[in-house]
Design a protein around this motif. Structure first.
Motif, PDB file in Angstrom:
ATOM      1  N   PHE A 126       0.866  -1.176   0.000  1.00 22.12           N
ATOM      2  CA  PHE A 126       0.000   0.000   0.000  1.00 22.12           C
ATOM      3  C   PHE A 126       0.901   1.225   0.000  1.00 22.12           C
ATOM      4  N   ALA A 127       0.983   1.891  -1.141  1.00 21.45           N
ATOM      5  CA  ALA A 127       1.960   2.959  -1.280  1.00 21.45           C
ATOM      6  C   ALA A 127       1.280   4.314  -1.286  1.00 21.45           C
ATOM      7  N   GLY A 128       1.995   5.296  -0.772  1.00 23.72           N
ATOM      8  CA  GLY A 128       1.482   6.663  -0.759  1.00 23.72           C
ATOM      9  C   GLY A 128       1.543   7.278  -2.139  1.00 23.72           C
ATOM     10  N   VAL A 129       1.059   8.499  -2.198  1.00 21.36           N
ATOM     11  CA  VAL A 129       0.822   9.151  -3.458  1.00 21.36           C
ATOM     12  C   VAL A 129       2.131   9.644  -4.094  1.00 21.36           C
ATOM     13  N   MET A 130       3.164   9.854  -3.268  1.00 21.87           N
ATOM     14  CA  MET A 130       4.436  10.319  -3.825  1.00 21.87           C
ATOM     15  C   MET A 130       5.122   9.198  -4.580  1.00 21.87           C
ATOM     16  N   LYS A 131       5.126   7.997  -3.971  1.00 22.68           N
ATOM     17  CA  LYS A 131       5.752   6.857  -4.625  1.00 22.68           C
ATOM     18  C   LYS A 131       4.899   6.360  -5.795  1.00 22.68           C
ATOM     19  N   ARG A 132       3.579   6.333  -5.588  1.00 23.11           N
ATOM     20  CA  ARG A 132       2.702   5.691  -6.558  1.00 23.11           C
ATOM     21  C   ARG A 132       2.426   6.557  -7.780  1.00 23.11           C
ATOM     22  N   HIS A 133       2.278   7.869  -7.575  1.00 28.50           N
ATOM     23  CA  HIS A 133       1.900   8.727  -8.696  1.00 28.50           C
ATOM     24  C   HIS A 133       2.881   9.862  -8.924  1.00 28.50           C
ATOM     25  N   ASN A 134       4.036   9.799  -8.277  1.00 30.07           N
ATOM     26  CA  ASN A 134       5.053  10.847  -8.441  1.00 30.07           C
ATOM     27  C   ASN A 134       4.534  12.232  -8.079  1.00 30.07           C
ATOM     28  N   PHE A 135       3.637  12.335  -7.090  1.00 33.10           N
ATOM     29  CA  PHE A 135       3.243  13.647  -6.598  1.00 33.10           C
ATOM     30  C   PHE A 135       4.451  14.295  -5.924  1.00 33.10           C
ATOM     31  N   SER A 136       4.390  15.599  -5.762  1.00 36.48           N
ATOM     32  CA  SER A 136       5.533  16.301  -5.198  1.00 36.48           C
ATOM     33  C   SER A 136       5.513  16.338  -3.680  1.00 36.48           C
ATOM     34  N   GLY A 137       4.368  16.074  -3.045  1.00 40.83           N
ATOM     35  CA  GLY A 137       4.287  16.206  -1.602  1.00 40.83           C
ATOM     36  C   GLY A 137       4.264  17.675  -1.216  1.00 40.83           C
ATOM     37  N   THR A 196      -9.557   9.689  -9.527  1.00 45.98           N
ATOM     38  CA  THR A 196      -8.654  10.592  -8.826  1.00 45.98           C
ATOM     39  C   THR A 196      -7.512   9.795  -8.214  1.00 45.98           C
ATOM     40  N   ARG A 197      -6.290  10.258  -8.426  1.00 47.17           N
ATOM     41  CA  ARG A 197      -5.127   9.480  -7.982  1.00 47.17           C
ATOM     42  C   ARG A 197      -4.933   9.622  -6.472  1.00 47.17           C
ATOM     43  N   MET A 198      -4.921   8.502  -5.808  1.00 41.41           N
ATOM     44  CA  MET A 198      -4.811   8.472  -4.346  1.00 41.41           C
ATOM     45  C   MET A 198      -3.882   7.338  -3.947  1.00 41.41           C
ATOM     46  N   PRO A 199      -3.569   7.212  -2.650  1.00 41.11           N
ATOM     47  CA  PRO A 199      -2.747   6.082  -2.211  1.00 41.11           C
ATOM     48  C   PRO A 199      -3.470   4.769  -2.463  1.00 41.11           C
ATOM     49  N   GLY A 200      -2.712   3.693  -2.527  1.00 41.65           N
ATOM     50  CA  GLY A 200      -3.319   2.383  -2.716  1.00 41.65           C
ATOM     51  C   GLY A 200      -2.270   1.350  -3.073  1.00 41.65           C
ATOM     52  N   HIS A 201      -2.743   0.182  -3.466  1.00 39.92           N
ATOM     53  CA  HIS A 201      -1.802  -0.889  -3.794  1.00 39.92           C
ATOM     54  C   HIS A 201      -1.013  -0.551  -5.050  1.00 39.92           C
ATOM     55  N   TYR A 202       0.299  -0.819  -4.997  1.00 44.83           N
ATOM     56  CA  TYR A 202       1.175  -0.444  -6.092  1.00 44.83           C
ATOM     57  C   TYR A 202       2.146  -1.580  -6.366  1.00 44.83           C
ATOM     58  N   GLY A 203       2.384  -1.869  -7.618  1.00 48.58           N
ATOM     59  CA  GLY A 203       3.310  -2.932  -8.000  1.00 48.58           C
ATOM     60  C   GLY A 203       2.610  -4.267  -8.102  1.00 48.58           C
ATOM     61  N   SER A 204       3.413  -5.347  -8.257  1.00 47.88           N
ATOM     62  CA  SER A 204       2.855  -6.688  -8.422  1.00 47.88           C
ATOM     63  C   SER A 204       1.858  -6.753  -9.571  1.00 47.88           C
TER      64      SER A 204
END
Lengths: 230, 123
Positions: free
Chosen positions: A139-150, A180-188
């Motif tokens: 479960f990845a945050g929005v910075m890792k998952r969607h390259n948001f700037s934070g 809308t891009r939000m945190p969630g499962h990423y990869g696999s």
């Protein structure tokens, strides 16, 4: 187009190419792959070649996995034979862990069940596509998952340095838009990299050196095919 | 390391290993391309570090040019490194000679190591 190959990612290293240029390469254990089944338009509705890679110990394989590669004399098979139903051939090999099909619609394929393919399918300098399962990131945050700037590290930002900010407007529309891009499962997830160069193809040792990176962790299974981008 | 990775690297490794040690004063002969003519350039100095393994192994040579320290790092297995000639051997007690960076002039000299042929192994 000829069928591709199945393989396993071993790891990355560097080798010297011509002119002494250092190339980053991924070492891939490619083949041997056994042809397990030929799909035909009459029986299956499409044409494909089914390949299997890496043995699964017989004790760990299910009965259907064992039956798929060798005749094990099941009751069902005996009944079908008695009824005069033609049985498709078996590859007569160990059960396989990784089985995938390559579509061959409308192409003549010079393969039969039980044939073994090795890394010589791809020559030195040819271009291939690699399909694998990307590394799971949970479960990845929005910075890792969607390259948001934070947000900023200081200037009054409190506890929300890695948050995404606003996710929409106000009373109108009074809802969050779908997608809308939000945190969630990423990869696999399945990932395809296209047009990668085969630096070296070593059929004797079953090794391909592919320039650059390839999806997934070391030890992950890969589907290799001739590139469809030219 | 995985045996297949080692196999892949094997062809990129130098056939005749370079013989030099930390503290040696060496001439590094590098092939460089000028236009389309190849020529050999020599960089001489003291070997102060050697790091990495396999195709990634590198060594660092330090010298003083116009009273300014210059360090160059070479890949051990690069075909561009034609030859490493040992001019003098230095007696050193550590694997990384970074302390030479803090020294100037006479203090950068290393005691010479006289290489004597090893006595034949006794039974």
């Amino acid at each position: 187009m000829p069928v591709g190959l199945l393989g396993r990612k071993v790891g990355m290293t560097q080798v010297y190419g011509e002119d002494g240029v250092l190339l980053p390469v991924t070492v891939v254990e490619a083949g041997p792959c056994v042809v397990l089944q030929l799909r035909t338009a009459e029986r299956d509705g499409y044409e494909a070649v089914q390949l299997g890679f890496a043995d699964r110990p017989r004790g760990r394989a299910s009965r259907s996995e064992r039956g798929h590669v060798a005749s094990i004399g099941s009751k069902r098979q005996r009944r079908l034979a008695d009824a005069g139903v033609e049985q498709s051939g078996r590859a007569d090999c160990e059960p396989k862990r990784f089985v995938r099909e390559f579509r061959t619609d409308g192409e003549s394929v010079d393969l039969s069940v039980g044939d073994v393919l090795d890394a010589s399918v791809f020559g030195d300098g040819s271009f291939i596509d690699v399909i694998g399962t990307s590394k799971g990131r949970g479960f990845a945050g929005v910075m890792k998952r969607h390259n948001f700037s934070g947000q900023r590290a200081s200037h009054g930002v409190k506890r929300v340095h890695r948050h995404g900010g606003s996710i929409g407007m106000s009373a109108d529309p009074a809802r969050v838009f779908k997608g809308t891009r939000m945190p969630g499962h990423y990869g696999s997830a399945q990932a395809t990299l296209r047009h990668l160069k085969v630096v070296r193809s070593d059929a004797e040792n079953g090794v391909l050196l592919i320039r650059g990176a390839v999806p997934g962790p070391n030890g992950g299974f890969l589907v290799l095919r001739h590139t469809n981008r030219h | 390391m995985h045996r297949l990775v080692e196999l892949a690297e094997k062809s990129s490794l130098r056939e005749n290993p370079l013989h030099f040690e930390i503290g040696d004063t060496v001439d590094v002969h590098t092939r460089i391309l000028e236009g389309n003519k190849e020529r050999i350039q020599i960089f001489s100095g003291v070997v102060i570090a050697r790091r990495g393994s396999g195709t990634r192994e590198m060594f660092t040579v330090r010298r003083i040019v116009a009273s300014e320290g210059v360090e160059r790092t070479f890949p051990v297995h690069s075909p561009k490194v034609a030859e490493v000639e040992v001019k003098r051997s230095g007696r050193v007690r550590r694997a990384k000679l970074f302390y030479l960076r803090d020294r100037v002039g006479k203090a950068t000299r290393l005691r010479e190591r006289r290489t004597t042929p090893k006595p034949a192994a006794k039974k």
